[in-house]
Scaffold this active site. Structure first.
Site, PDB file in Angstrom:
ATOM      1  N   LYS A  95       0.829  -1.206   0.000  1.00 47.57           N
ATOM      2  CA  LYS A  95       0.000   0.000   0.000  1.00 47.57           C
ATOM      3  C   LYS A  95       0.865   1.258   0.000  1.00 47.57           C
ATOM      4  O   LYS A  95       0.503   2.264  -0.563  1.00 47.57           O
ATOM      5  CB  LYS A  95      -0.921  -0.004   1.219  1.00 47.57           C
ATOM      6  CG  LYS A  95      -2.094  -0.972   1.085  1.00 47.57           C
ATOM      7  CD  LYS A  95      -3.291  -0.461   1.844  1.00 47.57           C
ATOM      8  CE  LYS A  95      -4.510  -1.373   1.677  1.00 47.57           C
ATOM      9  NZ  LYS A  95      -4.589  -2.416   2.682  1.00 47.57           N
TER      10      LYS A  95
HETATM   11  N1  GLU Z   1      -9.239  -6.255   4.483  1.00 47.05           N
HETATM   12  C1  GLU Z   1      -8.444  -7.112   3.649  1.00 47.05           C
HETATM   13  C2  GLU Z   1      -7.342  -6.308   2.969  1.00 47.05           C
HETATM   14  O1  GLU Z   1      -7.434  -5.102   2.880  1.00 47.05           O
HETATM   15  C3  GLU Z   1      -9.277  -7.796   2.588  1.00 47.05           C
HETATM   16  C4  GLU Z   1     -10.133  -8.825   3.185  1.00 47.05           C
HETATM   17  C5  GLU Z   1     -10.998  -9.623   2.227  1.00 47.05           C
HETATM   18  O2  GLU Z   1     -11.246  -9.166   1.109  1.00 47.05           O
HETATM   19  O3  GLU Z   1     -11.441 -10.692   2.643  1.00 47.05           O
HETATM   20  O4  GLU Z   1      -6.381  -6.903   2.536  1.00 47.05           O
END
Ligand code: GLU
Length: 304
Positions: A253
């Site tokens: 990110k």
């Molecule tokens: N919150 C997770 C992430 O940002 C993604 C979870 C999901 O899509 O199951 O990597």
């Protein structure tokens, strides 16, 4: 087209989809590509598309990031249905699921530190994959358990999954099989863990098809075990190949800004879609064009 995806059966019972970012950093091109595909899977099937902010890890959530993520999705034209859901407002649902697991005798406390787990997990443990929890605290003698409980040291809560195997067919990765270790459902800081929250939310929000990055593929056997154990419906899965940087590394990110610049939405959609064979390089496709191509792709499903 280059990088074209192959869709494998079976199609999920219903195709309501979602994108569930953690507001810990700006979305990078790989995240946006996954979001675009999740949106296209849902919209090509005429289904709902939901957005959920996975903000349970309060130590990593950063102010203002969620708003930026939502603006990025909206900027690409990826409209969503209903209000955005925040996991931090749904603790009661996760607590309920935890109680159900406790009542079924499937929860035990764990006092292991990260370094203890690393050390124990590196020893050979039958069929468990590398890094899996080897069950150190699973069957502590009663006296030892009582002693630890009196010590007041913070405990994580783990499930008693006992290395069961889970197999399924992923719509993008094909057949997948994995061993389920005794994973954490509530951390020692009392935060509900990702695997529990995601399963509860996807069921409660009636998500039928989960489209997300392939970095989460190894968590899916755990989530499927939880769905079965809690008596929840089993959604379909499509794990999107990770976007790699030019030097072949997984992008993070924090690399978000690279290459995005001030690109207009159609150009950015073109870059994202061309990586998965839904556009030609240099093309700036409309969302309707992409939906039409996605429908064609979904219609050419192959048997796994
Ligand atoms: N919150 C997770 C992430 O940002 C993604 C979870 C999901 O899509 O199951 O990597």
């Amino acid at each position: 087209m280059r990088g074209a995806l192959t869709i494998r059966g079976p199609a999920p019972v219903h195709a309501d989809g979602r994108f569930a970012p953690s507001p810990t950093g700006t979305l990078h091109l790989g995240n946006l590509r996954t979001a675009l595909l999740a949106w296209l899977f849902a919209r090509a099937a005429g289904a709902r598309f939901l957005v959920r902010l996975e903000d349970l890890d309060t130590g990593r959530v950063r102010p203002g990031i969620a708003e930026g993520q939502l603006a990025d999705l909206a900027g690409l034209g990826l409209c969503w249905d209903g209000p955005v859901v925040r996991q931090s407002e749904r603790h009661a649902l996760y607590a309920e699921a935890l109680v159900a697991l406790e009542r079924a005798g499937l929860i035990y406390p764990c006092w292991c530190t990260r370094s203890e787990i690393r050390a124990a997990a590196s020893a050979p443990h039958g069929p468990l994959p590398d890094g899996a929890y080897p069950g150190t605290c699973r069957d502590l003698p009663a006296a030892e358990l009582a002693l630890r409980q009196r010590s007041g040291r913070p405990t994580a809560l783990r499930v008693r999954a006992d290395g069961v195997r889970e197999a399924f067919v992923d719509r993008l990765c094909g057949p997948v099989e994995g061993v389920v270790d005794d994973f954490v459902v509530r951390r020692s800081d009392r935060a509900y863990a990702y695997n529990l929250a995601v399963v509860v939310d996807d069921a409660q929000q009636e998500v039928g098809e989960i489209v997300r990055g392939a970095d989460l593929l190894e968590s899916t056997p755990r989530q499927r075990w939880l769905q079965r154990t809690l008596g929840l419906p089993e959604p379909g899965y499509a794990h999107v190949p990770l976007l790699l940087s030019d030097d072949g590394h997984r992008i993070a990110k924090r690399d978000a800004t690279e290459a995005r610049g001030d690109l207009a939405a159609p150009q950015l959609r073109g870059i994202l879609a061309s990586g998965v064979g839904l556009a030609e390089p240099g093309e700036a496709p409309s969302l309707d064009t992409l939906i039409t191509r996605m429908r064609t792709l979904l219609a050419t499903e192959v048997t796994a």
